[in-house]
Design a protein around this motif. Structure first.
Motif, mmCIF file in Angstrom:
data_model
loop_
_atom_site.group_PDB
_atom_site.id
_atom_site.type_symbol
_atom_site.label_atom_id
_atom_site.label_comp_id
_atom_site.label_asym_id
_atom_site.label_seq_id
_atom_site.Cartn_x
_atom_site.Cartn_y
_atom_site.Cartn_z
ATOM 1 N N THR A 242 0.751 -1.061 0.056
ATOM 2 C CA THR A 242 0.080 -0.058 0.087
ATOM 3 C C THR A 242 0.861 1.243 0.026
ATOM 4 O O THR A 242 1.676 1.299 1.040
ATOM 5 C CB THR A 242 -1.104 0.210 1.101
ATOM 6 N N PRO A 243 0.868 2.070 -1.110
ATOM 7 C CA PRO A 243 1.719 3.384 -0.991
ATOM 8 C C PRO A 243 1.550 4.062 0.211
ATOM 9 O O PRO A 243 0.505 4.268 0.682
ATOM 10 C CB PRO A 243 1.394 3.853 -2.480
ATOM 11 N N LEU A 244 2.533 4.740 0.634
ATOM 12 C CA LEU A 244 2.567 5.509 1.722
ATOM 13 C C LEU A 244 1.790 7.083 1.541
ATOM 14 O O LEU A 244 2.153 7.533 0.428
ATOM 15 C CB LEU A 244 4.112 5.962 2.210
ATOM 16 N N SER A 245 0.783 7.238 2.211
ATOM 17 C CA SER A 245 0.227 8.565 1.998
ATOM 18 C C SER A 245 0.146 9.125 3.477
ATOM 19 O O SER A 245 -0.392 8.673 4.494
ATOM 20 C CB SER A 245 -1.141 8.431 1.594
ATOM 21 N N TRP A 303 12.093 2.715 2.509
ATOM 22 C CA TRP A 303 10.743 3.003 2.093
ATOM 23 C C TRP A 303 10.630 4.592 2.315
ATOM 24 O O TRP A 303 10.166 5.265 1.532
ATOM 25 C CB TRP A 303 9.937 2.268 2.783
ATOM 26 N N ILE A 304 10.691 4.906 3.580
ATOM 27 C CA ILE A 304 10.388 6.451 4.075
ATOM 28 C C ILE A 304 11.199 7.326 3.184
ATOM 29 O O ILE A 304 10.770 8.349 2.615
ATOM 30 C CB ILE A 304 10.384 6.672 5.558
ATOM 31 N N ARG A 305 12.690 7.060 3.134
ATOM 32 C CA ARG A 305 13.564 7.956 2.371
ATOM 33 C C ARG A 305 13.086 8.061 0.871
ATOM 34 O O ARG A 305 13.291 9.249 0.307
ATOM 35 C CB ARG A 305 14.770 7.315 2.718
ATOM 36 N N THR A 309 12.069 11.409 -0.935
ATOM 37 C CA THR A 309 12.737 12.150 -2.122
ATOM 38 C C THR A 309 11.691 12.133 -3.180
ATOM 39 O O THR A 309 11.979 13.098 -3.790
ATOM 40 C CB THR A 309 13.667 10.889 -2.795
ATOM 41 N N THR A 310 10.904 11.207 -3.636
ATOM 42 C CA THR A 310 9.853 11.629 -4.449
ATOM 43 C C THR A 310 8.852 12.827 -4.269
ATOM 44 O O THR A 310 8.380 13.317 -5.340
ATOM 45 C CB THR A 310 9.025 10.464 -4.689
ATOM 46 N N SER A 343 9.742 20.543 2.584
ATOM 47 C CA SER A 343 10.920 21.266 2.350
ATOM 48 C C SER A 343 10.789 22.090 1.056
ATOM 49 O O SER A 343 11.666 21.829 0.164
ATOM 50 C CB SER A 343 12.368 20.013 2.041
ATOM 51 N N GLU A 344 9.672 22.901 1.279
ATOM 52 C CA GLU A 344 9.499 23.522 0.026
ATOM 53 C C GLU A 344 10.620 24.804 -0.124
ATOM 54 O O GLU A 344 10.612 25.363 0.840
ATOM 55 C CB GLU A 344 8.111 24.302 -0.081
#
Length: 376
Positions: A242-245, A303-305, A309-310, A343-344
């Motif tokens: 399940t993709p992280l959201s 996974w979290i990193r 990044t994405t 991190s905008e």
């Protein structure tokens, strides 16, 4: 005559295991013991109503010697500029008091936190009240720390009073001098350099500070382990089920904190799910083939990193809590906490233009940001 070398006893921390042993047997693990931050807070809460609460607070956070506190006059304290100067001390020999200047390296000015400054103001107010109550019997010693009648404190009395308060609190025992170790350790835990701690304690060299006062709290050891794990990437293959959201409700001032909880399914198969709370909905899930909880934690970090990044996020902190499980459960569970930040990057809109641009170009450049903002 050559005397044998003396090894300084290394300070030990009152970990939960050592506290349990002390409660069961009454034995101290070592001559020099240091409270954890939690135990320190419990002691401060216990002595809140004590006449010398502000003194105990100063010992814990400033790390002075007892003779320096006994000798401190009000003329060497500024509650407005938030500093106090250690320039004299009281030495006790056969219970008689002698005033003398401390060693040159021990003469120092300590910066005070707002809380420490407020404490000094509070104690001076209490002294003024006692001065009115005692009238002509009040002793004008000029000292900061005194008995209720104004008499100066004997260094040995300070130690005995502290020991008694510790006994009454039911906390594991530490000596008054051990609070210097505690003050140094808390300062290091807060991330301060050893040089800052050296000047705070009044040592002649940072080597003395490093050798004597750097007792390591479990929090410092855990932070070191976490930082090492976070910066060394491990190739632990996993499958995203399940993709992280990360929902908007998880963000607080552009910071989100959540856990990755791993559990062995069967054999070498592990499932790792991200959750904000133990009973909350899954934010995402991965599975992997791993030999133990370290593989599950490493896969969670990767996974979290990758997700950060994405999605233009910053992985601020990784905390490994695998040691929180009982020994018999550590082969089947893992727990890692992540702190993530948005991190905008700030835009350049509204900044002054370089000199030399033609007026038309300057006007067009000034209009362009407005157009982009409207389009956005």
């Amino acid at each position: 005559m050559e005397l044998p070398a003396v090894t300084r006893p290394k300070p030990l921390v009152w970990t939960p295991e050592r506290v349990k042993h002390w409660k069961r047997t009454g034995e101290k693990p070592g001559p020099v013991m240091v409270w954890t931050p939690q135990l320190t807070g419990e002691f401060l809460d216990f002595v809140m109503e004590d006449w010398l609460y502000e003194l105990w607070h100063s010992f814990i956070f400033l790390g002075p010697r007892r003779g320096e506190m006994a000798a401190l006059p009000w003329t060497e304290v500024s509650t407005d500029a938030l500093w106090l100067r250690i320039s004299q001390q009281i030495v006790e020999v056969a219970y008689k008091l002698y005033g003398e200047a401390p060693k040159a390296d021990s003469v120092r000015t300590l910066s005070l936190s707002l809380e420490s400054g407020d404490n000094l103001v509070s104690f001076r107010t209490k002294q003024d009240q006692k001065r009115q109550e005692w009238g002509t019997a009040y002793v004008e010693s000029g000292r900061v720390w005194t008995h209720e009648n104004g008499e100066e404190l004997h260094p040995d009395w300070i130690s005995r009073r502290f020991t008694r308060l510790v006994e009454l609190s039911g906390l594991p025992p530490v000596r008054l001098h051990d609070l210097r170790h505690l003050a140094a350790t808390l300062s290091l835990l807060a991330g301060h350099d050893i040089k800052v701690v050296q000047e705070k304690l009044g040592h002649s060299s940072r080597q003395i500070t490093s050798d004597t006062y750097t007792s390591v709290l479990p929090e410092m050891m855990r932070a070191e382990a976490e930082s090492v794990m976070a910066v060394v990437p491990r190739d632990t293959p996993f499958i995203v089920r399940t993709p992280l959201s990360i929902p908007e409700t998880a963000w607080r001032n552009d910071i989100a904190v959540f856990f990755a909880h791993g559990a062995r399914q069967s054999g070498d198969t592990w499932a790792v799910g991200a959750q904000a709370q133990p009973d909350s909905a899954l934010l995402g899930m991965i599975t992997l083939a791993g030999r133990g909880q370290d593989d599950a934690a490493n896969a969670a970090v990767k996974w979290i990193r990758d997700h950060c990044t994405t999605n233009d996020l910053e992985l601020v902190r990784v905390e490994n809590f695998n040691d929180r499980y009982p020994e018999e459960q550590r082969s089947d569970f893992s727990l890692t906490r992540f702190t993530v930040a948005r991190s905008e990057s700030p835009g350049v809109d509204g900044w002054a233009l370089p000199t030399g641009l033609p007026p038309a170009a300057s006007r067009a450049a000034r209009r362009a940001p407005n157009t982009r903002r409207k389009a956005a």
